[in-house]
Structures are given as structure tokens and as C-alpha cells.
Design a protein around this motif. Structure first.
Motif, short mmCIF file in Angstrom:
data_model
loop_
_atom_site.label_atom_id
_atom_site.label_comp_id
_atom_site.label_asym_id
_atom_site.label_seq_id
_atom_site.Cartn_x
_atom_site.Cartn_y
_atom_site.Cartn_z
N UNK A 118 0.91 -1.23 0.07
CA UNK A 118 0.04 -0.07 0.22
C UNK A 118 0.62 1.18 -0.13
N UNK A 119 2.44 1.12 0.93
CA UNK A 119 2.88 2.50 0.81
C UNK A 119 4.00 2.68 -0.05
N UNK A 120 3.71 1.63 -1.19
CA UNK A 120 4.22 1.42 -2.19
C UNK A 120 4.01 1.95 -4.21
N UNK A 121 2.30 1.87 -3.94
CA UNK A 121 0.88 2.93 -4.75
C UNK A 121 0.74 3.99 -3.99
N UNK A 122 0.74 4.06 -2.46
CA UNK A 122 0.14 5.84 -2.11
C UNK A 122 1.43 6.54 -3.01
N UNK A 123 3.03 6.07 -2.15
CA UNK A 123 4.20 6.75 -2.99
C UNK A 123 4.01 7.59 -4.26
N UNK A 124 4.03 6.19 -4.95
CA UNK A 124 4.12 6.51 -6.45
C UNK A 124 3.10 7.14 -7.26
N UNK A 128 3.40 10.56 -9.01
CA UNK A 128 2.69 10.98 -10.11
C UNK A 128 1.42 12.48 -10.01
N UNK A 129 1.07 12.86 -9.04
CA UNK A 129 0.45 13.58 -8.77
C UNK A 129 1.70 14.80 -8.97
N UNK A 130 2.41 14.85 -8.42
CA UNK A 130 3.99 15.83 -8.30
C UNK A 130 3.78 16.18 -10.13
N UNK A 131 4.49 15.02 -11.30
CA UNK A 131 4.62 15.13 -12.33
C UNK A 131 3.39 15.72 -12.90
N UNK A 132 2.54 15.75 -12.12
CA UNK A 132 0.99 16.09 -14.13
C UNK A 132 1.22 17.71 -13.52
N UNK A 133 1.70 17.78 -12.40
CA UNK A 133 1.74 19.56 -12.37
C UNK A 133 2.05 20.10 -13.12
N UNK A 134 2.94 20.03 -14.49
CA UNK A 134 2.77 20.33 -15.94
C UNK A 134 1.84 19.40 -17.09
N UNK A 135 0.59 18.63 -16.38
CA UNK A 135 -0.36 18.48 -17.26
C UNK A 135 -1.44 20.00 -16.71
N UNK A 136 -2.38 19.44 -18.20
CA UNK A 136 -3.21 20.43 -18.00
C UNK A 136 -4.80 20.29 -16.37
N UNK A 137 -5.42 20.92 -16.40
CA UNK A 137 -6.54 20.74 -15.06
C UNK A 137 -6.52 19.50 -15.05
N UNK A 138 -7.11 18.58 -16.34
CA UNK A 138 -8.33 17.68 -16.31
C UNK A 138 -7.12 16.26 -15.77
N UNK A 139 -6.14 16.63 -16.65
CA UNK A 139 -4.63 15.39 -15.40
C UNK A 139 -4.15 15.68 -14.38
#
Length: 229
Positions: A118-124, A128-139
Motif C-alpha cells: 500500500x505504501x508503495x502504491x501511495x508513494x507512486x 505521479x501527482x507531482x509529475x502531473x503539475x505539468x499537465x492540464x487541469x484534467x490530468x
């Protein structure tokens, strides 16, 4: 008012719709006993089996109820809405209030029950949320919801998971609209990162009180923003 014979096509669907229309229009008010299957079949020009299936469909929609030895009675004029339909029609603030209840409890349970997987999945999901800072709003919203879903999953309660899954479509569109309307990412593309990081840390530390508190603060802020729109 005569019902009229049916045209060739899926007869059960036609019979169901015609009977439903008659109920909605008050031809058979609530509390009225419907004509017997034989009489309905003769009027509609179909077999009793078609009428029986149509009555089953109406019962499933909450419009009629069979009473043993008495017949089939009208119990409502409008079909009962299923859960997804109710969610779509509900005010987003009402849905969000329930989300707070569901997710805060889920975060506390996750802190107590999480596994290393679970911790691995939550960390991932956080990464991914941090990576999505460069995405559009939907992403970005999709990545945010995926992190929350990973936390709910770590609670290991299938009912909580099911509730969150039902909320997701309504929440997703509301959050996309909110972020764009208030331009929440204009100055901070990774809006809310500190709070989410604190949530992940609390779950990793098995600190249920902290996990619930962090998430409640975050969701309460969002709820306040929704109410201000």
C-alpha cells in the motif's frame, strides 16, 4: 383511456413503457390494483409472458408491487432513482460533505492497516501527482483523485472503496471546474502538494489521528471553496 395495441419491436420494452406512461399520467393512481395479466395481455395484444416481464420491470423500478393473493398494485408514479443517478443530481457540496466523512475515516483506517505494498502504491501516486503539475487541469485532477483512491484502497474496506468509486465521476468534473474557475494552479501548478505529502507521511508513520486531521483540513478547505463559487 384505451392502451392500444403495440407495434412490432421489442414487445417487453414497449409494454413496460406504455404501462409506465399510464401510471405516470394518473390512469392508475397510487394504491390502484392493475388489471389482471390476462386483461392487460388482451388490451396490449401480447402474450401473458410479455406482460409478466413488463410488470417485473415496473416492480424493479419501484412503480408497482405484487401482493400475494391480491394482485399487482401501483405504489409510485415516478421510478426510483438508482445511486449513480442520485449522485449526478445531487448538489456537489452535498456529495463533498459525504466525501469528507468517507475519506477521513478511510485515511485513519489506512494508517492502521496499510501494508508495504500500500505504501508503495501511495508513494507512486504522490509522485505521479507531482509529475502531473505539468499537465492540464484534467490530468492534474485525475492524478489527485488517483492518490486519494490509493489511500482509500489502503483502508482495506470494500464498502468504503465502493463508495469512493461511486463519487469519483461527480467529484472529477466538479474539481476540474473548481480549479479552472478559481485558477487555483496559476501561482502553484502543484496546488496542495504539502498537504498531500503530510497525509502520506502520516499513513507511513501509522498515525491515524494525524492522517485524519490532515485530510479533513484539506477537504474542508476545498468544500469552503466550492461553497464560495
Amino acid at each position: 383511456m384505451p392502451l392500444g395495441a403495440l407495434r412490432p419491436s421489442p414487445l417487453v420494452e414497449q409494454a413496460t413503457q406504455l404501462l409506465r406512461d399510464q401510471i405516470a399520467e394518473g390512469h392508475w393512481p397510487v394504491g390502484t390494483r392493475l388489471p389482471a395479466e390476462t386483461a392487460l395481455a388482451k388490451t396490449l395484444g401480447v402474450g401473458r409472458s410479455t406482460v409478466r416481464e413488463a410488470l417485473r420491470a415496473l416492480a424493479g423500478a419501484g412503480l408497482v408491487q405484487a401482493r400475494q393473493g391480491s394482485g399487482v398494485f401501483v405504489v409510485a408514479t415516478e421510478p426510483a432513482e438508482d445511486w449513480p443517478t442520485r449522485l449526478r443530481r445531487a448538489a456537489i457540496t452535498d456529495v463533498y460533505e459525504v466525501r469528507v466523512l468517507v475519506e477521513v475515516e478511510a485515511a485513519q483506517l489506512a494508517a492502521r492497516r496499510r501494508t508495504e505494498d500500500d505504501l508503495t502504491a501511495i508513494g507512486a501516486a504522490l509522485a505521479r501527482r507531482r509529475e502531473a503539475a505539468g499537465d492540464d487541469t484534467t490530468g492534474f485532477v485525475d492524478a489527485d483523485i488517483a492518490l486519494h483512491a490509493a489511500v482509500v484502497e489502503a483502508a482495506h474496506n470494500p464498502v468504503l472503496t465502493g463508495l469512493f468509486t461511486e463519487f469519483t465521476p461527480v467529484l472529477r468534473q466538479a474539481l476540474v471546474d473548481l480549479v479552472e474557475l478559481l485558477d487555483l494552479r496559476a501561482d502553484d501548478p502543484n496546488h496542495g502538494d504539502a498537504g498531500h505529502a503530510a497525509l502520506v507521511d502520516a499513513i507511513a508513520a501509522s498515525d491515524a489521528a494525524a492522517a485524519g486531521g490532515v485530510l479533513r483540513d484539506e477537504l474542508d478547505r476545498t468544500l469552503a471553496q466550492l461553497r464560495s463559487v
